[in-house]
Design a protein around this motif. Structure first.
Motif, mmCIF file in Angstrom:
data_model
loop_
_atom_site.group_PDB
_atom_site.id
_atom_site.type_symbol
_atom_site.label_atom_id
_atom_site.label_comp_id
_atom_site.label_asym_id
_atom_site.label_seq_id
_atom_site.Cartn_x
_atom_site.Cartn_y
_atom_site.Cartn_z
ATOM 1 N N ILE A 91 0.838 -1.199 0.000
ATOM 2 C CA ILE A 91 0.000 0.000 0.000
ATOM 3 C C ILE A 91 0.873 1.249 0.000
ATOM 4 O O ILE A 91 0.605 2.216 -0.713
ATOM 5 N N ASP A 92 1.963 1.206 0.766
ATOM 6 C CA ASP A 92 2.862 2.349 0.834
ATOM 7 C C ASP A 92 3.432 2.668 -0.540
ATOM 8 O O ASP A 92 3.509 3.829 -0.940
ATOM 9 N N ARG A 93 3.808 1.634 -1.286
ATOM 10 C CA ARG A 93 4.371 1.862 -2.618
ATOM 11 C C ARG A 93 3.332 2.402 -3.582
ATOM 12 O O ARG A 93 3.623 3.239 -4.426
ATOM 13 N N GLN A 271 13.178 8.592 0.779
ATOM 14 C CA GLN A 271 12.372 7.893 1.783
ATOM 15 C C GLN A 271 12.845 8.229 3.198
ATOM 16 O O GLN A 271 13.967 8.707 3.386
ATOM 17 N N PHE A 272 11.988 7.973 4.162
ATOM 18 C CA PHE A 272 12.368 8.221 5.553
ATOM 19 C C PHE A 272 12.281 6.930 6.364
ATOM 20 O O PHE A 272 11.650 5.961 5.955
ATOM 21 N N PHE A 273 12.936 6.955 7.485
ATOM 22 C CA PHE A 273 12.831 5.875 8.470
ATOM 23 C C PHE A 273 12.302 6.498 9.754
ATOM 24 O O PHE A 273 12.410 7.701 9.966
ATOM 25 N N PRO A 328 12.202 1.390 5.242
ATOM 26 C CA PRO A 328 11.944 2.739 4.736
ATOM 27 C C PRO A 328 10.493 2.958 4.321
ATOM 28 O O PRO A 328 9.829 2.021 3.910
ATOM 29 N N TYR A 329 10.046 4.185 4.459
ATOM 30 C CA TYR A 329 8.681 4.557 4.074
ATOM 31 C C TYR A 329 8.706 5.750 3.120
ATOM 32 O O TYR A 329 9.684 6.491 3.064
ATOM 33 N N GLY A 330 7.551 5.952 2.461
ATOM 34 C CA GLY A 330 7.352 7.183 1.715
ATOM 35 C C GLY A 330 7.520 7.042 0.213
ATOM 36 O O GLY A 330 8.210 6.147 -0.272
ATOM 37 N N VAL A 331 6.847 7.926 -0.504
ATOM 38 C CA VAL A 331 6.946 7.939 -1.959
ATOM 39 C C VAL A 331 7.437 9.295 -2.452
ATOM 40 O O VAL A 331 7.128 9.718 -3.547
#
Lengths: 468, 146
Positions: A91-93, A271-273, A328-331
């Motif tokens: 979903i994040d991607r 991306q962030f952690f 890692p998260y974020g787009v």
């Protein structure tokens, strides 16, 4: 960490078709929206086909059935909210964590009101059936097995929702709010027994029961896997510790983190952690911070500024401190691109994800334009690295230094505003560009409003707001 | 993109609900206790229409299965009249069933005694219990020849 020559290798691969990739991601996003609707419909449909249609014959039956259905849809939405908050990579991607959380927030009130009305409507329905008024019906209701537990669950949910109202949430620290929010798991678990035992809905061995149990397993499984097990395993596996700390500018430090097999995290630039530094003063506090350079196999870098209590204590951590992380998260990445060209506007500490994004992006010469914005020379940290990368990748860079204009577009300097500079003047191809914005919220809001006024479509705007 | 997905989702949901309602109605018509005619229920039980004279005594009705448990009653007949209905077993599966049974049984009992037949209306909110209760009463009445 030097700007090594991986960029040259990346340049030799053909540039990706951002529009095609965006359409694919958008289709996944659409499918998720449709799935959310259909799952609510299926919740009601299963009730109807397993005897529900027969339960509209009298007023009390109809009211009771409506009450059951509001409970089913409300529960379905809460489980969907769990999945949306679980940071599932898929979903994040596809839609990005930001949008997933936006949907999670949007579902909060409907789900809560549905569950509240579930209780109230059933009191009315049961009351009608037994000739009692809804208040008097509370007594018999409490006598039903598992009902007191379900009511405790409802009360927990009230606490979770009330602490999440914007006006109330501001009074709490993030940690207090987050701990309170975890009560929602307890709330849902407390509600399960009454759903299973008030067998009008989930009679044993029915398809309906199997479906709901599967949904619970899916939602709680997603949370457990992606919010607990996976981050913990990852933290233990990569053995991250604080390495050296380098001052970039007054009040701004780069923290180099050393570990093993860091490339296998496959973090993309931008991306962030979410970091947790294991010192006495900071372990209970987690910080979402972007990498400010691509990870090597043994080293990652974040760059932080002394703002607020949290980031100050981070910049004071000692080398050797153990670090746990989620991500890692974020787009805010190359994979988030939707349009053929790229425009970047960045200010202050917002430079960090842009620095990594630029390093990680495959760009045709002339494809990208960057505006670097700073109030004072002290805020020009990492600009040297950006300029070096930009030169190698054929990216055009404009710099703008000075306090914000009091008249005209407030995100520029007064001098630029006075000479009539516009966002289209800076980025003539803005409308066919992805606009990546990163910086403090009030400033960023102004840039974003200007860009929207110029006519850029919503999906081409990628904003990361840095408030710390 | 987003608006279209919402529209598709909403319309799709309505379609799912419409189909479910149809299927549910069909299934219910096939499954409801009144629909599956048990042999005992087919014989007429109108007082007076019965050929054989009624016998006094207690008559145990058939066990009726519902999704909330089984229901069985005993009918007491004296002087050719129903004088009492005793519940031997009532719906007890699921949290509210016991409450509903305790609530519905006295109402059904007095209705049966008053009308001297099993042809009384269901207690609202306790449809399954009512249907099964009255079927069991009917089968007892058939045994009694009432």
């Amino acid at each position: 960490m030097s700007i090594d020559d991986t960029g040259a290798i990346r340049l030799s691969t053909p540039p990706p078709d951002h529009e095609a990739r965006y359409r694919r991601r958008a289709r996944i996003g659409d499918a998720l929206v449709v799935a959310l609707w259909l799952s609510s419909a299926v919740a009601v449909a299963l009730f109807l086909v397993s005897g529900g249609t027969a339960r509209f014959g009298s007023v009390s039956d109809a009211v009771t059935s409506v009450g059951i259905m509001t409970g089913l849809v409300g529960t379905n939405l809460v489980l969907a909210m769990f999945i949306l908050a679980a940071r599932v990579p898929f979903i994040d991607r596809a839609v990005g964590h930001d949008r997933a959380i936006a949907v999670h927030r949007a579902l909060g009130k409907p789900a809560f009101y549905l569950l509240l009305s579930h209780g109230v409507i059933l009191l009315v329905g049961y009351g009608l059936a037994s000739g009692l008024n809804p208040i008097a019906e509370i007594g018999p209701l409490l006598a039903i097995p598992d009902m007191p537990l379900a009511i405790v669950g409802m009360a927990l949910l009230v606490v979770v929702v009330v602490t999440s109202f914007v006006s109330v949430r501001r009074r709490f620290s993030y940690e207090t709010w987050h701990l309170t929010h975890l009560l929602s798991y307890a709330a849902v678990i407390a509600s399960v027994p009454h759903q299973l035992s008030i067998g009008s809905v989930f009679s044993p061995f029915s398809f309906e029961r199997a479906y709901w149990l599967a949904l619970y397993v899916l939602a709680f499984g997603a949370i457990l896997t992606h919010r607990l097990v996976e981050p913990l395993a990852s933290s233990l596996r990569h053995r991250l510790r604080v390495g050296r700390i380098v001052t970039e500018a007054p009040g701004v430090v780069s923290i180099y983190l050393t570990g093993r097999r860091l490339r296998s995290l496959e973090s993309a630039g931008g991306q962030f952690f979410i970091w947790r530094f294991w010192t006495l003063g900071t372990w209970w506090h987690s910080h979402p911070i972007s990498l400010s350079a691509m990870a090597t196999d043994t080293e990652m870098r974040i760059t932080v500024r002394d703002l607020g209590g949290g980031s100050r204590s981070i910049s004071a951590v000692r080398p050797g401190t153990r670090v746990w992380f989620e991500g890692p998260y974020g787009v805010f990445t190359d994979a988030g691109r939707t349009a053929p060209r790229l425009a970047i506007v960045v200010a202050g500490i917002g430079i960090t994800p842009v620095r990594a994004l630029l390093e990680d992006s495959t760009l045709r010469p002339g494809e990208a334009t960057i505006l670097l914005r700073a109030s004072t020379l002290d805020d020009t940290f990492l600009w040297g690295e950006i300029l070096q990368l930009a030169e190698r990748k054929g990216v055009e860079v404009t710099t703008m230094i000075g306090p914000r204009a009091r008249t005209g577009p407030g995100w520029m300097t007064q001098a630029d505003a006075d000479r009539g500079l516009t966002i289209l003047g800076l980025f003539p191809d803005l409308l066919e560009s992805d606009l990546y914005l990163c910086g403090p919220t009030p400033w960023l809001d102004l840039v974003e409003a200007d860009a929207r006024a110029a006519g850029i479509p919503d999906h081409q705007i990628h904003a990361e707001r840095f408030d710390w | 993109m987003r608006a279209r997905a919402t529209a598709v989702g909403a319309v799709g949901s309505l379609a799912v609900l419409a189909v479910a309602w149809q299927v549910g109605t069909l299934l219910d018509a096939g499954q409801s206790p009144g629909g599956t005619a048990s042999p005992a229920a087919t014989t007429t039980a109108t007082p007076g229409a019965s050929a054989s004279p009624a016998t006094d005594g207690s008559f145990v009705g058939a066990v009726e299965n519902t999704r909330y448990g089984t229901v069985q009653v005993k009918v007491v007949v004296a002087g050719g009249k129903i004088t009492d209905v005793v519940a031997l077993h009532l719906t007890d599966q699921g949290g509210r069933s016991v409450q509903l049974s305790n609530y519905a049984a006295p109402i059904l009992r007095s209705a049966v005694i008053k009308s001297q037949s099993a042809k009384v209306s269901n207690v609202s909110g306790a449809t399954y219990t009512s249907k099964a209760y009255l079927l069991s009463v009917q089968s007892a009445l058939d045994k009694a020849g009432l």
